[in-house]
Design a protein around this motif. Structure first.
Motif, short mmCIF file in Angstrom:
data_model
loop_
_atom_site.label_atom_id
_atom_site.label_comp_id
_atom_site.label_asym_id
_atom_site.label_seq_id
_atom_site.Cartn_x
_atom_site.Cartn_y
_atom_site.Cartn_z
N GLN A 26 1.36 -7.72 1.59
CA GLN A 26 2.72 -8.20 1.31
C GLN A 26 3.64 -7.08 0.84
OE1 GLN A 26 -0.01 -9.21 -0.37
NE2 GLN A 26 0.46 -9.97 -2.40
N PRO B 247 6.57 4.48 -9.15
CA PRO B 247 6.94 5.13 -10.41
C PRO B 247 6.40 6.55 -10.52
CG PRO B 247 6.04 2.94 -10.80
CD PRO B 247 5.85 3.22 -9.35
N ARG C 214 4.35 16.23 20.05
CA ARG C 214 5.27 15.09 19.94
C ARG C 214 6.64 15.58 19.50
NH1 ARG C 214 1.24 13.00 21.67
NH2 ARG C 214 2.36 13.62 23.51
N ARG D 275 -3.77 19.22 -2.38
CA ARG D 275 -2.57 18.87 -3.12
C ARG D 275 -1.43 18.73 -2.14
NH1 ARG D 275 -2.77 19.65 -8.40
NH2 ARG D 275 -0.72 20.55 -8.71
N MET E 137 5.98 5.79 -17.93
CA MET E 137 5.77 4.59 -17.11
C MET E 137 4.44 4.72 -16.38
SD MET E 137 8.53 2.70 -14.71
CE MET E 137 9.18 4.22 -14.14
N PRO F 29 1.91 3.45 -13.33
CA PRO F 29 2.03 2.73 -12.05
C PRO F 29 1.29 1.40 -12.09
CG PRO F 29 0.58 4.65 -11.84
CD PRO F 29 1.15 4.68 -13.22
N PRO F 30 1.90 0.35 -11.58
CA PRO F 30 1.19 -0.93 -11.50
C PRO F 30 0.05 -0.77 -10.53
CG PRO F 30 3.24 -1.04 -10.29
CD PRO F 30 3.22 0.28 -10.97
N LEU G 77 -3.61 -5.70 -9.19
CA LEU G 77 -2.77 -6.88 -8.96
C LEU G 77 -3.55 -8.18 -8.96
CD1 LEU G 77 -0.41 -5.33 -6.37
CD2 LEU G 77 0.04 -5.83 -8.75
N LEU G 78 -4.85 -8.09 -9.05
CA LEU G 78 -5.63 -9.32 -9.16
C LEU G 78 -5.82 -9.64 -10.63
CD1 LEU G 78 -8.33 -8.56 -6.50
CD2 LEU G 78 -6.39 -10.07 -6.28
N ALA H 171 -3.04 17.69 -14.00
CA ALA H 171 -2.70 17.70 -12.58
C ALA H 171 -2.13 19.06 -12.19
CB ALA H 171 -1.69 16.60 -12.27
N ALA H 172 -1.26 19.60 -13.05
CA ALA H 172 -0.66 20.90 -12.74
C ALA H 172 -1.70 22.01 -12.82
CB ALA H 172 0.49 21.18 -13.70
N TYR I 295 -7.20 20.30 -11.57
CA TYR I 295 -8.53 19.74 -11.87
C TYR I 295 -9.21 20.39 -13.07
CZ TYR I 295 -7.77 18.25 -7.04
OH TYR I 295 -7.24 17.74 -5.89
N TYR J 291 5.44 -6.76 -10.92
CA TYR J 291 5.39 -6.34 -9.54
C TYR J 291 4.87 -7.48 -8.66
CZ TYR J 291 4.71 -3.04 -5.69
OH TYR J 291 4.79 -2.37 -4.50
N LYS K 216 7.57 -9.74 -7.91
CA LYS K 216 8.46 -9.22 -6.88
C LYS K 216 7.89 -9.43 -5.49
CE LYS K 216 10.49 -5.20 -9.18
NZ LYS K 216 10.47 -3.74 -9.10
N LEU K 217 6.55 -9.27 -5.39
CA LEU K 217 5.91 -9.36 -4.08
C LEU K 217 5.69 -10.80 -3.64
CD1 LEU K 217 3.12 -6.62 -4.22
CD2 LEU K 217 5.32 -6.48 -3.08
N TYR L 257 6.91 -12.46 -0.47
CA TYR L 257 6.53 -11.87 0.83
C TYR L 257 5.11 -12.24 1.22
CZ TYR L 257 10.68 -9.09 -0.01
OH TYR L 257 11.95 -8.70 -0.26
N ARG L 258 4.42 -12.93 0.33
CA ARG L 258 2.99 -13.12 0.54
C ARG L 258 2.70 -14.03 1.71
NH1 ARG L 258 -1.08 -16.01 -3.12
NH2 ARG L 258 -2.94 -15.71 -1.87
N PRO M 233 2.00 8.71 23.30
CA PRO M 233 0.84 9.19 22.55
C PRO M 233 -0.46 9.08 23.36
CG PRO M 233 1.43 7.01 21.81
CD PRO M 233 2.29 7.31 23.01
#
Lengths: 315, 529
Positions: free
Chosen positions: A194, A209, A251, A302, B1, B3-4, B7-8, B168-169, B172, B316, B319-320, B323-324, B398
């Motif tokens: 969805q 985010p 392409r 990366r 913030m 990330p979501p 979702l279950l 991350a920067a 690892y 979230y 919001k979805l 559309y489900r 293609p």
């Protein structure tokens, strides 16, 4: 043995659910997920398959390590009976299993084994499988007849064939899910089904985010790299296995834009692009320039454009 | 913030997951510690036995290592529980951490396989040459000891979300402050492994093996003292000051440790056996106290992060939600379909080539080189299959080698049945004069052949074009369409428009071009006129 079968049935339920979730995507009921359409047939296949392998391994131990001639002659027909009955059960189970799969999924089975390299030679698939089956049948006949010498020669190839059939079954089961990681819930690239219409309307980038934090200036190359990471990088690399640049070579940019909108139409196991039209153009431009070496990434792993000056590494 | 992510709905409550996680982790860690300690003690005893030249006599290292198989199996099996629970309960910190340390996380498989093969080989074989034993022992132990190092690094990462951007920067790697904390924590695991493995092997050995038992007790006592010293440094290196609950749990654990070492010292000094009934509660208090401290401290990072993620996920999800049902309907239609040639065309070709295969479609308008008019194409099965498998470079066409052979054949059959694409181009709808025919032949040889080649196959020059011209010896169009392309050119390609040539010369060119492909077809149509 009983507990082992219980554990096999739980794992079978999970594996079956991941291919044929039945009513679960709509109602999210546990028992709909557990008792999914391919659960029972797959349980038959798996149990028959395990006993088949067990019988063959016991036969190999008997024929290759057991020195006592009398025991060999007496036990071989018994193991032959076990292996043959498992084969019959397995054949029935497989027929049942494949009849419970959606036609579109089942259709991919041959391609799953042959891979795109051999996809145009389906005869290879049928001849290979017939050969393996014939080997097992001949072994069964020899074992049932109690012929120790020929069985000694045949048991190792038969075992190899049986393991090859197991691998083949697992490969097919994993592969034929089409573009889904979890049919009816999530595409192979981790996008929920969805989310696709949602992103088409509202965009993927504004709803990511992590991305927004990483690209406050809205640099288009970074945006393109992020869209690539989310949409494609579950399967495609840059400079490694399934290299996207090899796929995109030749392409045109407009061509890439059009293809992006129809990945799922062209390749049965490729998820659709998720994002709005602007994002589709952005990704097309990113891929076009990436393929022409106009964009360098920081490294294979990366997926962000390399810093303009200083430490740049060519992937 | 954050990330979501998840979702279950969670299958059980947060508290239930916390309790289960504690119990499952405690069981897992107990066997992990015994596994690690068994490997360490065994190698230490092997080296010291060799040093004393007593390899032919009693082999404590062998007796100890023989149990490795069972311990490591239990450690692995019992590891599934905590792993699943942390994934279900705290997906954001867990998955963030393993992604931030992805190469190390993947390396675990190699390390564990190496360690288990080496250690179990040594543990299960009766005779192994000393040098081989030493090499395999060192290799196996090194691989085994790297494993908790990686797990500790993952947990340290998961517990410090404020440092994720830095990791991350860094590519690892943990930043320096966390590396110091990681080192003390890792050594603390190794110290604990010697304590618990030593205790296990003490009670596993026969009461009359006094020398071995005394030696094991000394290891345990040394281990506990090492843990006290290390614990101080670990406390000092904590990224955040522990809260009251954590500190209370640590104090409980220390009390257990003090009780245990008191029992052990008494046994060592008095040369009396350590009593199982007394040692077990002390060891249990030690383990439970320390593991509670670990989880309380971890939850200070995990719980707020997970609650925030849950809140975002809920938002979230709302919001979805609209559309489900449409997404589900599409999915259900998709899996119900049965792909024949017509369906494959509709799905994989029509979006560019159009419903009527005339090259008119919404997408074709986005292309500089529009999609081919397939209905007017006249070619061979082999050529069509080659184009389907290889695509046309420089255009949007293609490669379709992901389609099975039967699907490709189905599409070709469908196109032939509906548009006759595999038939001959048909007769030219007008009479071409001899003069025009000669002129057309001259034009083809001097002008067209530069790219299309004298026999219709692309030349060395034109093969590199994007796209290259089609091979006219196997590919052509209906006469009318060929005439149109000659007149107006092919948009977006090198094919120019020849509208300045007289019309009958252009028709003559059509005749020449179609003749390249199937001379007999042209002859037949001429004789039929």
């Amino acid at each position: 043995v009983l507990l082992a079968c219980v554990s096999a049935s739980i794992i079978t339920a999970i594996l079956g659910f991941m291919l044929t979730p039945g009513g679960w995507p709509a109602d999210r009921r546990f028992w709909h997920a557990f008792l999914n359409p391919s659960f029972l047939p797959q349980l038959v296949v798996r149990l028959a398959g395990s006993f088949l392998l067990g019988g063959l391994i016991a036969a190999a131990a008997l024929l290759l390590y057991q020195k006592e001639e009398k025991l060999r002659r007496e036990a071989l027909p018994l193991l032959g009976a076990v292996v043959s009955s498992c084969l019959v059960l397995l054949a029935g189970g497989l027929w049942w299993y494949f009849s419970r799969l959606p036609a579109d999924f089942r259709d991919q089975s041959v391609a799953a084994v042959l891979t795109s390299r051999f996809s145009q030679m389906p005869a290879v698939f049928w001849i290979g499988n017939a050969g393996g089956l014939l080997l097992l049948l001949v072994f069964c006949g020899v074992a049932l007849g109690g012929a120790v010498r020929p069985a000694q020669w045949l048991v190792a190839p038969a075992l190899v064939a049986a393991f090859a059939f197991v691998s083949e079954f697992e490969r097919i089961r994993e592969f034929i899910r089409g573009p889904y990681l979890m049919p009816g819930y999530m595409y192979a690239n981790g996008v929920l089904i969805q989310e696709r219409p949602y992103f088409a309307e509202h965009g993927m980038l504004p709803n990511s985010p992590g991305y927004l934090l990483s690209n406050p200036q809205g640099d288009p190359d970074r945006a393109g790299a992020y869209l690539f990471a989310r949409n494609c990088a579950a399967c495609h690399t840059v400079g490694g296995v399934n290299d996207i640049r090899a796929r995109m070579a030749g392409r045109s940019q407009d061509g890439i834009y059009v293809i992006l909108g129809h990945t799922h139409n062209m390749v049965p196991f490729m998820p659709p692009f998720s994002g709005n039209d602007d994002e589709r153009r952005l990704l097309a431009s990113f891929l076009y320039r990436l393929t022409r070496d106009e964009i360098e990434l920081e490294s294979y792993s990366r997926l962000i454009p390399a810093a303009p000056a200083g430490r740049t590494r060519r992937p | 913030m954050t990330p979501p992510d998840f979702l279950l709905e969670r299958p059980v409550s947060e508290q239930a997951i916390a309790i289960l996680r504690f119990a499952a982790f405690a069981l897992h860690l107990l066997f992990v510690l015994i596994t690690l300690g068994t490997a360490i003690l065994s190698l230490a005893y092997f080296v010291s036995t060799w040093w004393l030249g007593k390899l032919k006599e009693l082999r404590w290292d062998k007796e100890i290592l023989r149990t490795f198989l069972a311990h490591k199996s239990l450690a692995v099996v019992l590891g599934v529980g905590p792993l699943l629970l942390i994934q279900v309960g705290y997906p954001v910190p867990f998955f963030s951490a393993i992604n931030l340390l992805a190469p190390s996380w993947l390396l675990l498989i190699v390390l564990l396989v190496t360690a288990f093969l080496c250690m179990d080989f040594l543990g299960q074989r009766i005779e192994v040459h000393h040098y081989l034993h030493l090499v395999l022992g060192v290799l196996g132990l090194a691989a085994l000891l790297a494993v908790p190092g990686i797990f500790v690094a993952v947990l340290v990462t998961a517990e410090n979300p404020q440092r994720w951007a830095e990791i991350a920067a860094n590519g690892y790697r943990l930043p320096i402050g966390l590396t110091v904390h990681w080192l003390f924590r890792y050594l603390h695991v190794l110290g604990a492994s010697v304590v618990f493995a030593g205790l296990f092997h003490y009670f596993w050995s026969r009461p009359d093996e006094t020398a071995k038992r005394a030696s094991l007790l000394r290891w345990v006592a040394g281990g506990i003292l090492f843990q006290f010293a290390l614990g101080v440094m670990l406390q000092a290196s904590m990224p955040r000051t522990p809260d009251a609950a954590t500190s209370a749990a640590v104090v409980t654990g220390i009390a257990g440790g003090i009780g245990l070492i008191a029992l052990i010292l008494r046994a060592l000094v008095n040369r009396t056996p350590l009593k199982f009934a007394a040692a077990l509660p002390a060891a249990a208090v030690l383990l439970v106290g320390m593991l509670l401290a670990r989880q309380f401290n971890q939850d200070r990072a995990f719980v707020p992060l997970t609650r925030e993620a849950d809140r975002l996920a809920k938002e979230y999800r709302q919001k979805l939600a609209p559309y489900r049902s449409s997404a589900l309907t599409m999915y259900e239609q998709e899996i119900r379909g049965r792909p024949d040639g017509r369906a494959v065309y509709a799905q994989s070709c029509a979006f560019c080539h159009g419903e009527n295969a005339d090259g008119r479609s919404g997408e074709s308008r986005n292309l500089v080189i529009p999609a081919e008019n397939l209905a007017e194409m006249r070619t061979t099965r082999e050529h069509l299959r080659r184009v389907l498998l290889e695509g046309v470079p420089g255009t949007a066409m293609p490669r379709f080698r992901y389609l099975t052979r039967s699907r490709l054949d189905g599409v070709i059959d469908y196109l032939d049945a509906r548009y006759h694409v595999l038939q001959s181009p048909g007769p030219i709808p007008m009479e071409v004069s001899q003069a025009a025919r000669q002129e057309a032949r001259r034009v083809y040889d001097t002008l067209c052949a530069v790219c299309h080649g004298p026999g219709g196959a692309p030349t060395e020059l034109s093969r590199g074009f994007q796209p290259p011209p089609p091979d006219l010896s196997v590919y052509s169009m209906t006469p009318q369409r060929a005439f149109d392309v000659i007149t107006s050119g092919y948009p977006g390609t090198m094919m120019p428009a020849f509208q300045d040539l007289p019309e009958d010369v252009r028709w003559g060119l059509v005749e020449v071009v179609l003749g390249l492909r199937a001379p007999e077809a042209i002859n037949r149509s001429q004789s039929g006129d």
